[in-house]
Motif scaffolding. Structure first.
Motif, PDB file in Angstrom:
ATOM      1  N   PHE A 213       0.836  -1.205   0.000  1.00 41.05           N
ATOM      2  CA  PHE A 213       0.000   0.000   0.000  1.00 41.05           C
ATOM      3  C   PHE A 213       0.872   1.257   0.000  1.00 41.05           C
ATOM      4  N   LEU A 214       1.914   1.265   0.841  1.00 42.89           N
ATOM      5  CA  LEU A 214       2.862   2.382   0.843  1.00 42.89           C
ATOM      6  C   LEU A 214       3.426   2.602  -0.549  1.00 42.89           C
ATOM      7  N   GLY A 215       3.870   1.543  -1.183  1.00 42.11           N
ATOM      8  CA  GLY A 215       4.465   1.651  -2.508  1.00 42.11           C
ATOM      9  C   GLY A 215       3.482   2.174  -3.550  1.00 42.11           C
ATOM     10  N   GLU A 216       2.222   1.734  -3.468  1.00 40.52           N
ATOM     11  CA  GLU A 216       1.221   2.188  -4.440  1.00 40.52           C
ATOM     12  C   GLU A 216       0.905   3.665  -4.256  1.00 40.52           C
ATOM     13  N   VAL A 217       0.813   4.105  -3.005  1.00 41.95           N
ATOM     14  CA  VAL A 217       0.539   5.517  -2.743  1.00 41.95           C
ATOM     15  C   VAL A 217       1.697   6.385  -3.229  1.00 41.95           C
ATOM     16  N   VAL A 218       2.919   5.996  -2.865  1.00 37.39           N
ATOM     17  CA  VAL A 218       4.095   6.771  -3.281  1.00 37.39           C
ATOM     18  C   VAL A 218       4.185   6.799  -4.801  1.00 37.39           C
ATOM     19  N   GLY A 231       8.396  13.466  -0.274  1.00 37.85           N
ATOM     20  CA  GLY A 231       9.105  12.895   0.862  1.00 37.85           C
ATOM     21  C   GLY A 231       8.175  11.956   1.620  1.00 37.85           C
ATOM     22  N   VAL A 232       8.752  11.104   2.458  1.00 36.79           N
ATOM     23  CA  VAL A 232       7.965  10.138   3.244  1.00 36.79           C
ATOM     24  C   VAL A 232       8.461  10.131   4.671  1.00 36.79           C
ATOM     25  N   ARG A 233       7.517  10.100   5.617  1.00 33.31           N
ATOM     26  CA  ARG A 233       7.886   9.994   7.040  1.00 33.31           C
ATOM     27  C   ARG A 233       7.500   8.618   7.583  1.00 33.31           C
ATOM     28  N   LEU A 234       8.456   7.973   8.247  1.00 33.10           N
ATOM     29  CA  LEU A 234       8.260   6.666   8.877  1.00 33.10           C
ATOM     30  C   LEU A 234       8.625   6.755  10.353  1.00 33.10           C
ATOM     31  N   ALA A 254      13.490  -2.723   4.702  1.00 34.46           N
ATOM     32  CA  ALA A 254      12.838  -3.046   3.425  1.00 34.46           C
ATOM     33  C   ALA A 254      12.052  -1.852   2.902  1.00 34.46           C
ATOM     34  N   ALA A 255      11.442  -1.080   3.803  1.00 38.93           N
ATOM     35  CA  ALA A 255      10.718   0.127   3.379  1.00 38.93           C
ATOM     36  C   ALA A 255      11.679   1.135   2.745  1.00 38.93           C
ATOM     37  N   ALA A 256      12.869   1.278   3.335  1.00 41.13           N
ATOM     38  CA  ALA A 256      13.862   2.200   2.779  1.00 41.13           C
ATOM     39  C   ALA A 256      14.301   1.753   1.385  1.00 41.13           C
ATOM     40  N   VAL A 257      14.479   0.448   1.208  1.00 36.12           N
ATOM     41  CA  VAL A 257      14.832  -0.085  -0.110  1.00 36.12           C
ATOM     42  C   VAL A 257      13.727   0.228  -1.116  1.00 36.12           C
ATOM     43  N   LEU A 258      12.485  -0.010  -0.720  1.00 41.54           N
ATOM     44  CA  LEU A 258      11.334   0.262  -1.596  1.00 41.54           C
ATOM     45  C   LEU A 258      11.274   1.738  -1.985  1.00 41.54           C
ATOM     46  N   LEU A 259      11.414   2.619  -0.995  1.00 40.71           N
ATOM     47  CA  LEU A 259      11.308   4.055  -1.268  1.00 40.71           C
ATOM     48  C   LEU A 259      12.455   4.537  -2.143  1.00 40.71           C
ATOM     49  N   ASN A 260      13.607   3.886  -2.035  1.00 44.24           N
ATOM     50  CA  ASN A 260      14.737   4.249  -2.885  1.00 44.24           C
ATOM     51  C   ASN A 260      14.430   3.957  -4.355  1.00 44.24           C
ATOM     52  N   PHE A 284      20.755   0.142  12.640  1.00 45.03           N
ATOM     53  CA  PHE A 284      19.596   0.393  11.789  1.00 45.03           C
ATOM     54  C   PHE A 284      19.795   1.662  10.969  1.00 45.03           C
ATOM     55  N   LYS A 285      20.306   2.706  11.617  1.00 46.55           N
ATOM     56  CA  LYS A 285      20.535   3.964  10.892  1.00 46.55           C
ATOM     57  C   LYS A 285      21.522   3.755   9.743  1.00 46.55           C
ATOM     58  N   GLN A 286      22.537   2.954   9.990  1.00 49.81           N
ATOM     59  CA  GLN A 286      23.516   2.691   8.937  1.00 49.81           C
ATOM     60  C   GLN A 286      22.906   1.862   7.808  1.00 49.81           C
ATOM     61  N   ALA A 287      22.021   0.925   8.193  1.00 50.91           N
ATOM     62  CA  ALA A 287      21.348   0.104   7.168  1.00 50.91           C
ATOM     63  C   ALA A 287      20.440   0.957   6.290  1.00 50.91           C
ATOM     64  N   VAL A 288      19.742   1.915   6.906  1.00 50.36           N
ATOM     65  CA  VAL A 288      18.876   2.817   6.146  1.00 50.36           C
ATOM     66  C   VAL A 288      19.717   3.687   5.214  1.00 50.36           C
ATOM     67  N   ARG A 289      20.844   4.175   5.728  1.00 53.49           N
ATOM     68  CA  ARG A 289      21.732   5.017   4.908  1.00 53.49           C
ATOM     69  C   ARG A 289      22.217   4.245   3.683  1.00 53.49           C
ATOM     70  N   GLU A 290      22.499   2.967   3.857  1.00 48.35           N
ATOM     71  CA  GLU A 290      22.953   2.162   2.728  1.00 48.35           C
ATOM     72  C   GLU A 290      21.820   1.850   1.756  1.00 48.35           C
ATOM     73  N   ALA A 291      20.616   1.704   2.297  1.00 45.37           N
ATOM     74  CA  ALA A 291      19.473   1.299   1.466  1.00 45.37           C
ATOM     75  C   ALA A 291      18.867   2.448   0.688  1.00 45.37           C
ATOM     76  N   TYR A 292      18.935   3.660   1.251  1.00 49.45           N
ATOM     77  CA  TYR A 292      18.248   4.808   0.664  1.00 49.45           C
ATOM     78  C   TYR A 292      19.251   5.891   0.288  1.00 49.45           C
ATOM     79  N   GLN A 293      19.210   6.355  -0.964  1.00 46.43           N
ATOM     80  CA  GLN A 293      20.257   7.240  -1.493  1.00 46.43           C
ATOM     81  C   GLN A 293      19.914   8.726  -1.450  1.00 46.43           C
ATOM     82  N   GLY A 294      18.681   9.080  -1.068  1.00 48.85           N
ATOM     83  CA  GLY A 294      18.281  10.483  -1.058  1.00 48.85           C
ATOM     84  C   GLY A 294      18.618  11.176   0.257  1.00 48.85           C
ATOM     85  N   VAL A 295      17.968  12.308   0.503  1.00 47.40           N
ATOM     86  CA  VAL A 295      18.198  13.086   1.717  1.00 47.40           C
ATOM     87  C   VAL A 295      17.517  12.392   2.895  1.00 47.40           C
TER      88      VAL A 295
END
Length: 365
Positions: A213-218, A231-234, A254-260, A284-295
């Protein structure tokens, strides 16, 4: 004085003057009837236009998306016109402003939704959760939320379309972009978190399904207004409004990967912010940084030094400040100059008029 917070940053096609974000905060002061933004709200946001980025309070995308009395909407012509007053005022002061688009799902009551039963991923009532309704006085009345009905596939398609239209409405109202509110136990969060979603179709069960659902909305909003305006807030580790996930690190990585894959312009992580809350795991913060390339934006219990550290470590690009922006309209200047911060009055956060909204002064030496 801190340095990194005051370095400019490119956000899509927009050059931000600093890395300080005014976090989204419900203030519940929209004009009635109609939940329309107005001149007093325009003054409030314009007073805080020295932030690199302002994210508005949640603005509901439909009548059924409303959870609390007196919150603004963005689905009628009058509401779009009302928000234009806000964006014009902020832009006049040189600010950048995104609209936070909101559907509360089950965190509501029929008194706030025109008598309709709220909707959610599943027919699961949020326990020990209250919302405030307009009880005919200046004081909001708190009531328990009700059990929602589970959304049908047609409901899901309709809400995706409402989000798409709300993004277009936000651009029409003059916003520089939008932030999708997928945090704090509201509708999209009710699909993501395992304990709020007991569906057995393609929107339930596995992490991939719960993120669908998140992916379809985005995807719908990116198609409508462009990825550099979305932008997206989690909120991975909060249990606000009764949503809990059994495996938050796996789910939200996985959400960060999807949003990327959608190339959204920023990802905004709300950390748990009560006094004795545990810190978000650094891994977790480092995993998100690796998964998502934006701001990457983080919010929750940050002060100047902690904000500077997060940017220095590379886990964040911007830091959002919430309640400190309520009482300190000139917060960036106070941080830069080391001026003391004023405390907000919790009694005037929600509802009312100018008191507690536009009457906090700038610092005077």
């Amino acid at each position: 004085m801190t340095n990194l917070l005051f370095q400019p940053l490119q956000l899509g096609s927009i050059r931000l003057k600093n890395r300080i974000v005014m976090a989204p905060m419900t203030r519940a002061r929209a004009d009635q009837p109609g939940n329309v933004s107005h001149n007093m709200m325009a003054e409030y946001y314009a007073q805080r236009a020295t932030a690199g980025l302002i994210v508005t309070e949640g603005t509901q995308i439909s009548a059924l998306g409303q959870g609390y009395a007196w919150t603004p909407g963005i689905y009628t012509p009058e509401q779009i016109d009302g928000w234009r007053k806000v964006t014009d005022a902020v832009h006049h002061k040189g600010g950048v402003i995104f609209a936070q688009l909101w559907h509360v799902g089950r965190v509501s009551h029929p008194d706030n939704t025109g008598g309709e039963q709220p909707i959610s991923s599943s027919a699961i009532k949020a326990e020990k959760v209250k919302v405030f309704i307009d009880n005919g006085t200046d004081q909001n009345g708190f009531v328990d939320v009700v059990e929602p009905r589970a959304m049908t596939i047609e409901d899901i398609k309709q809400v995706v379309e409402e989000y798409r239209q709300a993004a277009l409405n936000a651009v029409e109202a003059g916003f520089d972009g939008i932030e999708l509110h997928s945090a704090n136990g509201y509708l999209i969060n009710q699909f993501i978190d395992s304990e709020a979603n007991n569906r057995t179709d393609q929107y339930g069960g596995s992490i991939e399904n719960r993120l669908r659902f998140l992916g379809e909305v985005v995807g719908a909003m990116v198609d409508a207004i462009g990825a550099d305006r979305v932008g997206v807030r989690l909120a991975p580790f909060t249990s606000l409004n009764g949503t809990v996930d059994a495996t938050p690190i796996e789910t939200y990585t996985a959400a960060a990967v999807l949003l990327n894959t959608h190339k959204i312009v920023y990802l905004h992580i709300a950390e748990v912010d009560w006094d004795d809350a545990p810190d978000t795991p650094q891994a977790f913060k480092q995993a998100v940084r690796e998964a998502y390339q934006g701001v990457l934006i983080y919010a929750g219990r940050y002060h100047a030094e902690k904000a500077e550290q997060a940017i220095t470590e590379g886990v964040a690009d911007m830091i959002a400040f919430g309640r400190s922006f309520v009482a300190n309209p000139d917060l960036p200047k106070r941080i830069k100059e080391g001026y003391p911060l004023a405390a907000h009055d919790p009694e005037t956060l929600f509802g009312g008029a100018q008191k507690g909204l536009t009457d906090y002064p700038e610092y005077n030496q």
